[in-house]
Design a protein around this motif. Sequence first.
Motif, PDB file in Angstrom:
ATOM      1  N   GLY A  29       0.711  -1.303   0.051  1.00 12.67           N
ATOM      2  CA  GLY A  29      -0.103   0.071   0.076  1.00 12.67           C
ATOM      3  C   GLY A  29       0.753   1.389   0.222  1.00 12.67           C
ATOM      4  O   GLY A  29       1.899   1.405   0.456  1.00 12.67           O
ATOM      5  N   GLY A  30       0.186   2.074  -0.544  1.00  9.99           N
ATOM      6  CA  GLY A  30       0.995   3.713  -0.885  1.00  9.99           C
ATOM      7  C   GLY A  30       1.236   4.102   0.671  1.00  9.99           C
ATOM      8  O   GLY A  30       0.393   4.032   1.588  1.00  9.99           O
ATOM      9  N   GLY A  31       2.235   4.766   0.788  1.00  8.77           N
ATOM     10  CA  GLY A  31       2.576   5.421   2.188  1.00  8.77           C
ATOM     11  C   GLY A  31       3.577   4.320   3.100  1.00  8.77           C
ATOM     12  O   GLY A  31       4.238   4.703   3.846  1.00  8.77           O
ATOM     13  N   TRP A  32       3.386   3.186   2.501  1.00 10.18           N
ATOM     14  CA  TRP A  32       4.288   1.816   3.298  1.00 10.18           C
ATOM     15  C   TRP A  32       5.383   1.667   2.508  1.00 10.18           C
ATOM     16  O   TRP A  32       6.555   1.165   3.165  1.00 10.18           O
ATOM     17  CB  TRP A  32       3.348   0.857   3.566  1.00 10.18           C
ATOM     18  CG  TRP A  32       2.099   0.938   4.275  1.00 10.18           C
ATOM     19  CD1 TRP A  32       0.844   1.089   4.253  1.00 10.18           C
ATOM     20  CD2 TRP A  32       2.125   0.883   5.996  1.00 10.18           C
ATOM     21  NE1 TRP A  32       0.033   1.340   5.269  1.00 10.18           N
ATOM     22  CE2 TRP A  32       0.879   0.946   6.302  1.00 10.18           C
ATOM     23  CE3 TRP A  32       3.292   0.671   6.779  1.00 10.18           C
ATOM     24  CZ2 TRP A  32       0.625   0.979   7.749  1.00 10.18           C
ATOM     25  CZ3 TRP A  32       3.026   0.847   8.104  1.00 10.18           C
ATOM     26  CH2 TRP A  32       1.662   1.052   8.673  1.00 10.18           C
ATOM     27  N   PHE A  33       5.375   1.797   1.150  1.00  6.39           N
ATOM     28  CA  PHE A  33       6.404   1.190   0.297  1.00  6.39           C
ATOM     29  C   PHE A  33       6.714   2.662  -0.753  1.00  6.39           C
ATOM     30  O   PHE A  33       6.101   3.435  -0.964  1.00  6.39           O
ATOM     31  CB  PHE A  33       5.709   0.020  -0.671  1.00  6.39           C
ATOM     32  CG  PHE A  33       5.707  -1.248  -0.080  1.00  6.39           C
ATOM     33  CD1 PHE A  33       6.809  -2.193  -0.162  1.00  6.39           C
ATOM     34  CD2 PHE A  33       4.613  -1.538   0.866  1.00  6.39           C
ATOM     35  CE1 PHE A  33       6.564  -3.207   0.574  1.00  6.39           C
ATOM     36  CE2 PHE A  33       4.367  -2.603   1.287  1.00  6.39           C
ATOM     37  CZ  PHE A  33       5.483  -3.433   1.166  1.00  6.39           C
ATOM     38  N   GLY A  34       8.290   2.242  -0.782  1.00 11.62           N
ATOM     39  CA  GLY A  34       8.505   3.346  -1.783  1.00 11.62           C
ATOM     40  C   GLY A  34       8.157   3.343  -3.117  1.00 11.62           C
ATOM     41  O   GLY A  34       7.705   2.553  -3.634  1.00 11.62           O
ATOM     42  N   GLY A  35       8.466   4.289  -3.930  1.00 12.28           N
ATOM     43  CA  GLY A  35       8.120   4.244  -5.432  1.00 12.28           C
ATOM     44  C   GLY A  35       8.829   3.336  -6.203  1.00 12.28           C
ATOM     45  O   GLY A  35       9.911   2.666  -5.461  1.00 12.28           O
ATOM     46  N   GLU A  36       8.609   3.357  -7.209  1.00 17.70           N
ATOM     47  CA  GLU A  36       9.446   2.425  -8.211  1.00 17.70           C
ATOM     48  C   GLU A  36      10.891   2.426  -8.199  1.00 17.70           C
ATOM     49  O   GLU A  36      11.578   1.490  -7.645  1.00 17.70           O
ATOM     50  CB  GLU A  36       8.916   2.278  -9.670  1.00 17.70           C
ATOM     51  CG  GLU A  36       7.490   1.683  -9.978  1.00 17.70           C
ATOM     52  CD  GLU A  36       7.483   0.418  -9.525  1.00 17.70           C
ATOM     53  OE1 GLU A  36       8.353  -0.460  -9.675  1.00 17.70           O
ATOM     54  OE2 GLU A  36       6.479   0.056  -8.811  1.00 17.70           O
TER      55      GLU A  36
ATOM     56  N   PHE B  47       8.481  -5.465   6.147  1.00 18.48           N
ATOM     57  CA  PHE B  47       7.199  -5.804   6.716  1.00 18.48           C
ATOM     58  C   PHE B  47       6.907  -7.330   6.483  1.00 18.48           C
ATOM     59  O   PHE B  47       6.085  -7.706   7.477  1.00 18.48           O
ATOM     60  CB  PHE B  47       6.174  -5.151   5.525  1.00 18.48           C
ATOM     61  CG  PHE B  47       5.843  -3.922   5.939  1.00 18.48           C
ATOM     62  CD1 PHE B  47       5.216  -3.268   6.980  1.00 18.48           C
ATOM     63  CD2 PHE B  47       6.524  -2.829   4.980  1.00 18.48           C
ATOM     64  CE1 PHE B  47       5.127  -2.150   7.359  1.00 18.48           C
ATOM     65  CE2 PHE B  47       6.390  -1.464   5.454  1.00 18.48           C
ATOM     66  CZ  PHE B  47       5.653  -1.070   6.294  1.00 18.48           C
ATOM     67  N   ASN B  48       7.439  -8.271   6.107  1.00 10.24           N
ATOM     68  CA  ASN B  48       7.304  -9.829   5.904  1.00 10.24           C
ATOM     69  C   ASN B  48       7.815 -10.082   7.288  1.00 10.24           C
ATOM     70  O   ASN B  48       7.162 -10.751   7.945  1.00 10.24           O
ATOM     71  CB  ASN B  48       8.180 -10.420   4.936  1.00 10.24           C
ATOM     72  CG  ASN B  48       7.879 -12.010   4.866  1.00 10.24           C
ATOM     73  OD1 ASN B  48       6.934 -12.227   5.194  1.00 10.24           O
ATOM     74  ND2 ASN B  48       8.836 -12.575   4.496  1.00 10.24           N
ATOM     75  N   GLU B  49       8.888  -9.648   7.694  1.00 11.87           N
ATOM     76  CA  GLU B  49       9.377  -9.911   9.184  1.00 11.87           C
ATOM     77  C   GLU B  49       8.834  -9.438  10.127  1.00 11.87           C
ATOM     78  O   GLU B  49       8.371 -10.118  11.160  1.00 11.87           O
ATOM     79  CB  GLU B  49      11.111  -9.528   9.099  1.00 11.87           C
ATOM     80  CG  GLU B  49      11.735  -9.824  10.491  1.00 11.87           C
ATOM     81  CD  GLU B  49      11.753 -11.517  10.846  1.00 11.87           C
ATOM     82  OE1 GLU B  49      12.002 -11.602  11.957  1.00 11.87           O
ATOM     83  OE2 GLU B  49      11.656 -11.883   9.655  1.00 11.87           O
ATOM     84  N   THR B  50       8.343  -8.195  10.170  1.00 13.15           N
ATOM     85  CA  THR B  50       7.313  -7.587  11.269  1.00 13.15           C
ATOM     86  C   THR B  50       6.075  -8.134  11.399  1.00 13.15           C
ATOM     87  O   THR B  50       5.700  -8.726  12.283  1.00 13.15           O
ATOM     88  CB  THR B  50       6.982  -6.087  10.747  1.00 13.15           C
ATOM     89  OG1 THR B  50       8.341  -5.316  10.609  1.00 13.15           O
ATOM     90  CG2 THR B  50       6.028  -5.321  11.914  1.00 13.15           C
TER      91      THR B  50
ATOM     92  N   VAL C 223      15.051  -1.086  -5.141  1.00 16.97           N
ATOM     93  CA  VAL C 223      15.770  -1.546  -3.715  1.00 16.97           C
ATOM     94  C   VAL C 223      14.949  -1.405  -2.840  1.00 16.97           C
ATOM     95  O   VAL C 223      14.935  -1.970  -1.685  1.00 16.97           O
ATOM     96  CB  VAL C 223      17.222  -0.908  -3.741  1.00 16.97           C
ATOM     97  CG1 VAL C 223      17.778  -1.085  -2.457  1.00 16.97           C
ATOM     98  CG2 VAL C 223      18.041  -1.150  -5.107  1.00 16.97           C
ATOM     99  N   VAL C 224      14.284   0.153  -2.785  1.00 17.19           N
ATOM    100  CA  VAL C 224      13.462   0.305  -1.390  1.00 17.19           C
ATOM    101  C   VAL C 224      12.301  -0.400  -1.315  1.00 17.19           C
ATOM    102  O   VAL C 224      11.968  -0.880  -0.342  1.00 17.19           O
ATOM    103  CB  VAL C 224      13.085   1.805  -1.628  1.00 17.19           C
ATOM    104  CG1 VAL C 224      11.955   2.094  -0.508  1.00 17.19           C
ATOM    105  CG2 VAL C 224      14.429   2.852  -1.477  1.00 17.19           C
ATOM    106  N   ARG C 225      11.766  -0.679  -2.456  1.00 17.21           N
ATOM    107  CA  ARG C 225      10.379  -1.633  -2.579  1.00 17.21           C
ATOM    108  C   ARG C 225      10.871  -3.197  -1.989  1.00 17.21           C
ATOM    109  O   ARG C 225      10.056  -3.886  -0.980  1.00 17.21           O
ATOM    110  CB  ARG C 225       9.929  -1.704  -3.817  1.00 17.21           C
ATOM    111  CG  ARG C 225       8.699  -2.495  -3.873  1.00 17.21           C
ATOM    112  CD  ARG C 225       8.065  -2.492  -5.259  1.00 17.21           C
ATOM    113  NE  ARG C 225       7.357  -1.234  -5.516  1.00 17.21           N
ATOM    114  CZ  ARG C 225       6.393  -0.678  -5.272  1.00 17.21           C
ATOM    115  NH1 ARG C 225       5.369  -1.263  -4.359  1.00 17.21           N
ATOM    116  NH2 ARG C 225       5.817   0.456  -5.352  1.00 17.21           N
ATOM    117  N   THR C 226      11.958  -3.552  -2.312  1.00 14.54           N
ATOM    118  CA  THR C 226      12.464  -4.728  -2.034  1.00 14.54           C
ATOM    119  C   THR C 226      12.570  -5.102  -0.517  1.00 14.54           C
ATOM    120  O   THR C 226      12.249  -5.766   0.333  1.00 14.54           O
ATOM    121  CB  THR C 226      13.478  -5.365  -2.783  1.00 14.54           C
ATOM    122  OG1 THR C 226      13.171  -5.354  -3.948  1.00 14.54           O
ATOM    123  CG2 THR C 226      14.275  -6.718  -2.178  1.00 14.54           C
ATOM    124  N   ALA C 227      13.415  -4.008   0.086  1.00  9.25           N
ATOM    125  CA  ALA C 227      13.693  -3.582   1.404  1.00  9.25           C
ATOM    126  C   ALA C 227      12.381  -3.633   2.311  1.00  9.25           C
ATOM    127  O   ALA C 227      12.343  -4.177   3.132  1.00  9.25           O
ATOM    128  CB  ALA C 227      14.757  -2.470   1.766  1.00  9.25           C
TER     129      ALA C 227
END
Length: 133
Positions: free
Chosen positions: A55-62, A75-78, A66-70
Amino acid sequence: MREQPQQDPDYALDPDGMKQSIEWYLDPVIKRVREIDGGFKTAHDDVAKAYENEGGGWFGGEGNGVVRTASSSFFNETEWQLRQVLMEHTELAESLEEYKAALQTHIQGAKNRETVIANRFLAVDSHLQGLGY
């Protein structure tokens, strides 16, 4: 008139005092643990939803990805950690409720034993009175 000293029960358990102690000390803990459960559940659901939907605001843009993957990894770990905390917290609340039920069973058993003992004494007294004592 002399005041009679309070007689200790035959069985070293004060059922009314124990019941009151449960209400004073254990019930508030169980209630608070259950209240906290709701916060963990809400947090877990929010994080899981963010992870699933990116969702927007949680993930960086395209960007370069690298930001999206991180963010996804974070969030997977959390989500996993919150799920574990929620399960353990739920187990704690259930354990406390089982402990309370065991105490209540013990209190009822003590009351029943005292009633049986008292009835035996009353039967002996009645029998002795029948014999003229």
